[in-house]
Design a protein around this motif. Structure first.
Motif, mmCIF file in Angstrom:
data_model
loop_
_atom_site.group_PDB
_atom_site.id
_atom_site.type_symbol
_atom_site.label_atom_id
_atom_site.label_comp_id
_atom_site.label_asym_id
_atom_site.label_seq_id
_atom_site.Cartn_x
_atom_site.Cartn_y
_atom_site.Cartn_z
ATOM 1 N N PRO B 450 40.723 39.509 3.660
ATOM 2 C CA PRO B 450 40.045 38.013 3.566
ATOM 3 C C PRO B 450 39.081 38.064 4.259
ATOM 4 O O PRO B 450 39.003 38.416 5.569
ATOM 5 C CB PRO B 450 41.464 37.349 3.893
ATOM 6 C CG PRO B 450 42.479 38.139 3.740
ATOM 7 C CD PRO B 450 42.296 39.606 3.996
ATOM 8 N N LYS B 451 38.118 37.231 3.961
ATOM 9 C CA LYS B 451 36.640 37.214 4.522
ATOM 10 C C LYS B 451 36.801 36.664 6.200
ATOM 11 O O LYS B 451 36.174 36.890 6.876
ATOM 12 C CB LYS B 451 36.036 36.232 3.675
ATOM 13 C CG LYS B 451 35.140 36.923 2.649
ATOM 14 C CD LYS B 451 34.504 35.661 1.903
ATOM 15 C CE LYS B 451 32.991 36.008 2.003
ATOM 16 N NZ LYS B 451 32.330 34.937 0.962
ATOM 17 N N SER B 452 37.879 35.636 6.387
ATOM 18 C CA SER B 452 38.138 35.287 7.679
ATOM 19 C C SER B 452 38.254 36.210 8.672
ATOM 20 O O SER B 452 38.585 36.095 10.016
ATOM 21 C CB SER B 452 38.678 33.867 7.853
ATOM 22 O OG SER B 452 39.947 34.272 7.683
ATOM 23 N N TRP B 454 36.833 38.780 9.422
ATOM 24 C CA TRP B 454 35.537 39.168 10.161
ATOM 25 C C TRP B 454 35.135 38.158 11.217
ATOM 26 O O TRP B 454 34.699 38.670 12.224
ATOM 27 C CB TRP B 454 34.412 39.596 8.960
ATOM 28 C CG TRP B 454 34.743 40.976 8.366
ATOM 29 C CD1 TRP B 454 33.929 42.210 8.988
ATOM 30 C CD2 TRP B 454 35.056 41.252 7.327
ATOM 31 N NE1 TRP B 454 34.304 43.088 7.923
ATOM 32 C CE2 TRP B 454 35.137 42.709 7.125
ATOM 33 C CE3 TRP B 454 35.870 40.639 6.148
ATOM 34 C CZ2 TRP B 454 35.479 43.193 5.782
ATOM 35 C CZ3 TRP B 454 36.408 41.128 5.195
ATOM 36 C CH2 TRP B 454 36.263 42.450 4.740
ATOM 37 N N GLY B 455 35.167 37.034 10.854
ATOM 38 C CA GLY B 455 34.888 36.313 12.096
ATOM 39 C C GLY B 455 35.467 34.598 11.952
ATOM 40 O O GLY B 455 34.989 33.944 12.779
ATOM 41 N N GLY B 456 36.213 34.544 11.141
ATOM 42 C CA GLY B 456 36.962 33.215 11.131
ATOM 43 C C GLY B 456 38.145 33.168 11.760
ATOM 44 O O GLY B 456 38.212 33.755 12.715
ATOM 45 N N ASP B 457 39.005 32.092 11.570
ATOM 46 C CA ASP B 457 40.063 31.803 12.103
ATOM 47 C C ASP B 457 41.276 33.150 12.255
ATOM 48 O O ASP B 457 41.957 33.255 13.243
ATOM 49 C CB ASP B 457 40.976 30.562 11.867
ATOM 50 C CG ASP B 457 41.195 30.751 10.070
ATOM 51 O OD1 ASP B 457 41.176 31.556 9.574
ATOM 52 O OD2 ASP B 457 42.124 29.942 10.008
ATOM 53 N N ARG B 459 40.462 36.240 12.549
ATOM 54 C CA ARG B 459 40.016 37.259 13.547
ATOM 55 C C ARG B 459 40.716 36.680 14.939
ATOM 56 O O ARG B 459 41.367 37.532 15.539
ATOM 57 C CB ARG B 459 38.501 37.284 13.750
ATOM 58 C CG ARG B 459 38.204 38.307 14.619
ATOM 59 C CD ARG B 459 36.606 38.061 15.326
ATOM 60 N NE ARG B 459 36.294 36.976 16.018
ATOM 61 C CZ ARG B 459 36.790 36.849 17.428
ATOM 62 N NH1 ARG B 459 37.401 37.900 17.948
ATOM 63 N NH2 ARG B 459 36.724 35.772 18.060
ATOM 64 N N VAL B 460 40.319 35.298 15.049
ATOM 65 C CA VAL B 460 40.921 34.975 16.556
ATOM 66 C C VAL B 460 42.274 35.202 16.628
ATOM 67 O O VAL B 460 42.912 35.508 17.531
ATOM 68 C CB VAL B 460 40.420 33.556 16.548
ATOM 69 C CG1 VAL B 460 40.950 33.045 18.037
ATOM 70 C CG2 VAL B 460 39.011 33.324 16.404
ATOM 71 N N GLN B 476 50.598 41.458 5.420
ATOM 72 C CA GLN B 476 50.730 40.264 4.757
ATOM 73 C C GLN B 476 49.407 40.008 4.017
ATOM 74 O O GLN B 476 48.957 39.819 3.000
ATOM 75 C CB GLN B 476 50.817 38.733 5.319
ATOM 76 C CG GLN B 476 52.212 38.998 5.755
ATOM 77 C CD GLN B 476 52.675 37.510 6.546
ATOM 78 O OE1 GLN B 476 51.797 37.069 7.346
ATOM 79 N NE2 GLN B 476 53.863 36.746 6.408
ATOM 80 N N LEU B 477 48.215 40.351 4.797
ATOM 81 C CA LEU B 477 46.777 40.371 4.410
ATOM 82 C C LEU B 477 46.156 41.439 3.855
ATOM 83 O O LEU B 477 45.164 41.504 3.213
ATOM 84 C CB LEU B 477 45.863 40.039 5.861
ATOM 85 C CG LEU B 477 46.469 38.490 6.554
ATOM 86 C CD1 LEU B 477 45.500 38.697 7.650
ATOM 87 C CD2 LEU B 477 45.995 37.479 5.741
ATOM 88 N N LEU B 627 30.355 45.482 8.819
ATOM 89 C CA LEU B 627 30.364 44.544 9.879
ATOM 90 C C LEU B 627 31.272 44.566 10.814
ATOM 91 O O LEU B 627 31.321 44.286 11.837
ATOM 92 C CB LEU B 627 30.804 43.199 8.911
ATOM 93 C CG LEU B 627 30.372 41.786 9.617
ATOM 94 C CD1 LEU B 627 29.130 41.715 9.948
ATOM 95 C CD2 LEU B 627 30.610 40.670 8.884
ATOM 96 N N TYR B 631 30.907 44.691 14.723
ATOM 97 C CA TYR B 631 31.741 43.785 15.559
ATOM 98 C C TYR B 631 32.292 44.811 16.867
ATOM 99 O O TYR B 631 32.061 44.276 17.937
ATOM 100 C CB TYR B 631 33.021 43.393 14.648
ATOM 101 C CG TYR B 631 33.830 42.690 15.613
ATOM 102 C CD1 TYR B 631 33.495 41.303 16.155
ATOM 103 C CD2 TYR B 631 35.024 43.116 16.136
ATOM 104 C CE1 TYR B 631 34.556 40.595 17.052
ATOM 105 C CE2 TYR B 631 36.040 42.480 16.950
ATOM 106 C CZ TYR B 631 35.761 41.008 17.485
ATOM 107 O OH TYR B 631 36.588 40.734 18.036
ATOM 108 N N ARG B 635 31.219 44.290 20.839
ATOM 109 C CA ARG B 635 32.470 44.213 21.753
ATOM 110 C C ARG B 635 32.154 45.123 22.887
ATOM 111 O O ARG B 635 32.219 44.561 23.979
ATOM 112 C CB ARG B 635 33.754 44.119 21.240
ATOM 113 C CG ARG B 635 34.053 42.976 20.083
ATOM 114 C CD ARG B 635 34.197 41.600 20.854
ATOM 115 N NE ARG B 635 35.092 41.523 21.912
ATOM 116 C CZ ARG B 635 36.259 40.924 21.965
ATOM 117 N NH1 ARG B 635 36.640 40.076 20.921
ATOM 118 N NH2 ARG B 635 37.109 40.794 22.785
#
Ligand SMILES: Cc1cc2nc3c(=O)[nH]c(=O)nc-3n(C[C@H](O)[C@H](O)[C@H](O)COP(=O)(O)OP(=O)(O)OC[C@H]3O[C@@H](n4cnc5c(N)ncnc54)[C@H](O)[C@@H]3O)c2cc1C
Lengths: 161, 669
Positions: B450-452, B454-457, B459-460, B476-477, B627, B631, B635
């Motif tokens: 899922p796109k997030s 890489w850098g959305g919620d 990832r965090v 799950q993802l 990407l 990342y 880091r």
């Protein structure tokens, strides 16, 4: 960039300060005939600030909508659309005089220099918002990354990872 | 234990990729090293322009069977992956230009040694082997770098110097030389590290060669589009302007820009062409001086040094140097590991089929190994051809597209698409409030996560999660998905209507060779499927293309296996969901910190970082993507900045913008 809540809030404020305010100042400077006029500048600045404020309130809603999407993303098209919704809502409220700090003509009183309920305001406010919107939206498409390399990995937040 | 004689089946491959002539068998009767090459004094002389004089060796011990490239110009491949030295398993295919060698199971009896699937084959190659009288097993160890490295976890610089092998000292060393190494080195360069402080060691001249090979095998030629975002540019650490904009600049059209605007909801996701990605990497390689930093070599081992650095042992590939002169050391302060997919391993039933029925090897292929000859043969055949495509991921989509293209030449090609079970529109994976889209029984997702992630919620959240929670999220993802492409959807729909595409649901229960029905008729493969309704469906096919993916077992890289053993490095683990909560499964990637540091290799000021698929299951889901490589690079390089030991300057807004303008104008960083 796939925004997180903190990322949305920070990016919105960043763009308001570094794009919205300067563009508004330039706009009113030209509008006033290449001179500085506080009474013209203030309503437009407050107008933009109100849109930004509404956006900050809506950001949690957008984030909620994101969580219902499998990719938890936010297409650029949505960004585009909701920016204009925010503008539309604030402008409509301003015309009815419901926003006390945005001036409208009141019967029997001297009309304000900028009257949000006038017909002329439709064109002016739209022009103003378009001028702010274009660079803001374009900045989100990537140029911000040239200054903040980590921004896209941080969901729109500034600073280190 | 290896049973001798070890048997290889040897086939010659023509220019068109087809096998030519009869199979021959190579019997290796005793442990030893057998040189294969064009030179007359090779143990097994093979002809061909692209075969080097000393091309490769088969190294047989009582413990294992290995293949070792001898610095050949055109490389030695195991199941399609270029290798330096590699332990072979039964059924593995070793290829060098024009030749295919395959490790067979030991013969049942002496009489059947020269038979394959019951048929006697030419065993003349056996007579060419030089078999020594010496009965003691050959030394199992190489001299280099074992003399200095074996049984030690710390070496002294003096000992390296005393070995007589050249020793070079450098600050930063990237091991792998593929995309992950390139992206990391690109970051170092853009942060302000001069090229003279950096070395990259890899087996390929060009950083995308290995990746390009995987793409070609899985039928993504340079003009096809990848599965990647416009802003995921491995040649540009800022990711702006994206590939969509680059296409406008090149006059390809503005469609991409509109795709980027509406994706993924209002339009199909934009993805760049493979060739454009390669071209832009070439430009960046030139800008940052990649060829000056690159050493074309195979890395054999890594050890901590007593002065807080690392010794990297490598063997030069090709080039001028010969013999012992090829063995060298680099001593570096900071090392980065990105060695990509270790030699590939296949799913079990596929693996056991190719082991048991080597004669039918040409009838089955894993989508990541070279199998162009299947399309060529199918196109040429003047009659019906049935192809079973197994799996429902993006690779299966692409293979089906390729078969659809082949139908232009032979309209009698039929596609049987084997999938485990049908997936209804409401059966997509669920993560909290969201459900994955399903189309034509395949789950749809623009990218492999899922796109997030890489850098959305996500990832965090994933980064902050504990080991077990990470395992659960990964389950799950993750999962097999394909991209939404109107041409792929149209192929499935048109094909179903016209009867040349048919999905078949169920587990493959048996794979068997199908003897040729008559002279001039090729062999086939029989695929039995226990269907979801409980029936047994038997498909008599000409080919089976397995698209269920690669198993990236990092222990199959001798270099990583040695590191894991020497330093007892911890690994990540898979987690299986069960009714009583997640259950720990097998080991996956190398354990590393959120900064991608391998903590077990820390050596006072020395640091080792990793990237790519070898870090699977670690602090980031999408490690094996352009990407994701960027990342992990940012880091780890930021970590070097923060620690402030190795004098890496920070990339703040001003320096970043200045660096970007240099990129835009093509000036060196
Ligand atoms: C078919 C396919 C399609 C993909 N498509 C996409 C896509 O569209 N978008 C996307 O973002 N990602 C994609 N990926 C994922 C990912 O971006 C690539 O796999 C990428 O190449 C990973 O980089 P890497 O550095 O980990 O490995 P590689 O690029 O494979 O580099 C590793 C290199 O290390 C070398 N090496 C290994 N061991 C040694 C040693 N001991 N000494 C010296 N050298 C050694 C290898 O020979 C190889 O050249 C795809 C992957 C595959 C397989």
């Amino acid at each position: 960039m796939i925004p997180t809540l903190a990322g949305r809030l920070q990016t919105r404020l960043l763009l308001f300060i570094f794009v919205g305010i300067p563009v508004t100042l330039a706009f009113v400077f030209i509008l006033a005939g290449w001179k500085w006029d506080y009474d013209i500048a203030m309503p437009f600045l407050l107008f933009l600030a109100t849109i930004t404020g509404l956006g900050l309130l809506l950001d949690p809603v957008y984030i909620f909508l994101q969580t219902t999407r499998w990719d938890r993303d936010w297409p650029f098209a949505y960004q585009f659309f909701f920016s204009w919704v925010e503008f539309g809502v604030v402008f409509a409220l301003a015309r009815t005089g419901l926003i006390p700090w945005l001036p409208v003509a009141v019967e029997g009183q001297q009309p304000p220099l900028v009257d949000f309920s006038s017909n002329a305001a439709i064109g002016l406010a739209t022009l103003h918002f378009t001028l702010v919107f274009i660079p803001t939206f374009l900045a989100l498409l990537g140029p911000l990354q040239t200054i903040f390399v980590r921004w896209r990995f941080k969901g729109g937040q500034l600073g280190k990872l | 234990m290896i049973r001798f004689p070890v048997r290889f089946r040897v086939r010659q491959i023509g220019i068109d990729g087809n096998t030519m002539g009869n199979s021959r068998i190579l019997l290796c009767e005793e442990p030893g090293e057998f040189l294969i090459g064009k030179s007359e004094d090779s143990d097994v002389p093979l002809t061909g322009d692209a075969v080097s004089r000393r091309h490769m060796s088969l190294v047989l011990t009582t413990e294992d069977v290995r293949v070792r490239d001898e610095g050949s110009t055109n490389g030695t491949y195991v199941n399609g992956t270029r290798v330096g030295e590699q332990v072979l398993e039964l059924g593995d295919q070793v290829s060098i230009p024009g030749w295919l060698l395959e490790l067979l199971a030991p013969a049942e009896s002496e009489a059947s040694q020269t038979r394959i699937a019951g048929v006697e084959v030419d065993a003349s190659l056996v007579s060419r082997l030089v078999i020594t009288d010496d009965t003691s097993p050959p030394p199992a160890r190489r001299n280099f770098p074992e003399m200095e490295f074996a049984d030690k976890d710390m070496v002294g610089i003096e000992a390296l110097r005393a070995s007589g092998h050249p020793v070079e000292e450098v600050k930063f060393c990237a091991v792998g030389g593929g995309l992950g190494s390139f992206v990391w080195v690109d970051h170092l360069r853009c942060y302000g590290i001069p090229a003279s402080d950096i070395r990259a060691i890899g087996t390929e001249e060009v950083c995308y060669r290995t990746y390009q090979r995987y793409c070609k095998n899985s039928q993504i030629p340079d003009h096809e589009r990848l599965r990647s975002n416009s802003l995921s540019r491995p040649d540009n650490i800022w990711g702006f302007p994206g590939y969509a904009m680059r296409e406008v600049g090149k006059g390809i059209g503005v469609k991409g820009i509109f795709q980027v605007f509406g994706e993924p909801t209002l339009s199909e996701s934009y993805t760049p062409r493979a060739g454009d990605v390669f071209e832009s990497l070439d430009i960046e390689a030139k800008r940052i001086g990649w060829s000056d930093m690159l050493i074309k070599a195979q890395v054999l081992g890594l050890r901590k040094t007593s002065d807080g650095r690392y010794a990297v042992a490598y063997k030069l590939w090709g080039g001028e140097a010969h013999g012992e002169a090829r063995n060298r050391y680099i001593v570096a302060d900071v090392v980065h590991l990105s060695t990509g997919y270790p030699a590939t391993r296949f799913v079990d039933d596929f693996q056991s089929f190719i082991t048991s029925y080597p004669d039918s090897r040409a009838q089955v292929a894993n989508a990541y190994e070279p199998h162009d000859q299947m399309y060529a043969e199918a196109e040429r055949r003047n009659g019906p051809v049935q192809v079973v495509v197994r799996g429902r991921g993006i690779v299966a989509s692409r293979i089906i597209q390729r078969l659809h293209e082949a139908r232009a030449k032979n309209p009698q090609i039929r596609i049987l698409h084997s999938m485990r079970s049908p997936i209804g529109p409401r059966d997509g994976a669920v993560f909290r409030k969201a459900r994955r889209l399903v189309r034509n029984n395949v789950e749809i997702q623009p990218f492999n996560w899922p796109k997030s992630c890489w850098g959305g919620d996500l990832r965090v959240e994933y980064e902050n999660a504990g080991e077990e929670e990470r395992g659960v999220m990964l389950n799950q993802l993750g999962g097999t998905t394909t991209a939404e492409r109107s041409d792929w959807i149209a192929i499935a729909e048109r094909g179903s209507e016209e009867g040349w595409y048919r999905p078949v649901y169920g587990n493959i229960s048996n794979l068997k060779p199908l003897p040729s029905p008559g002279p001039d008729q090729p062999d086939g493969v029989q695929v039995s499927i226990s269907t979801t309704e409980g029936n047994e469906e038997v498909l008599n096919a000409d080919y089976l293309i397995d698209c269920t993916g690669l198993i990236a077992d990092i222990r199959r890289s001798p270099f990583l296996a040695d590191l894991l053993d020497t330093y007892k490095l911890p690994r990540n683990h898979a987690y299986r969901p069960t009714d009583s909560g997640p259950q720990k499964g097998g080991p996956t990637g190398l354990r590393c910190t959120n900064d991608f540091e391998i903590e077990g290799l820390r050596n006072s000021n020395g640091r080792v970082y990793a990237a790519g698929t070898i870090t699977t299951g670690g602090p980031y889901l999408a490690v094996d993507s352009f990407l994701g490589l960027q990342y992990s690079a940012i880091r780890s390089v930021d970590h070097l900045v923060t620690e402030n030991i190795h004098k890496v300057p920070n990339l703040g807004p001003l320096r970043s913008f200045r660096g970007w303008t240099k990129w835009m104008t093509g000036r060196q960083p």
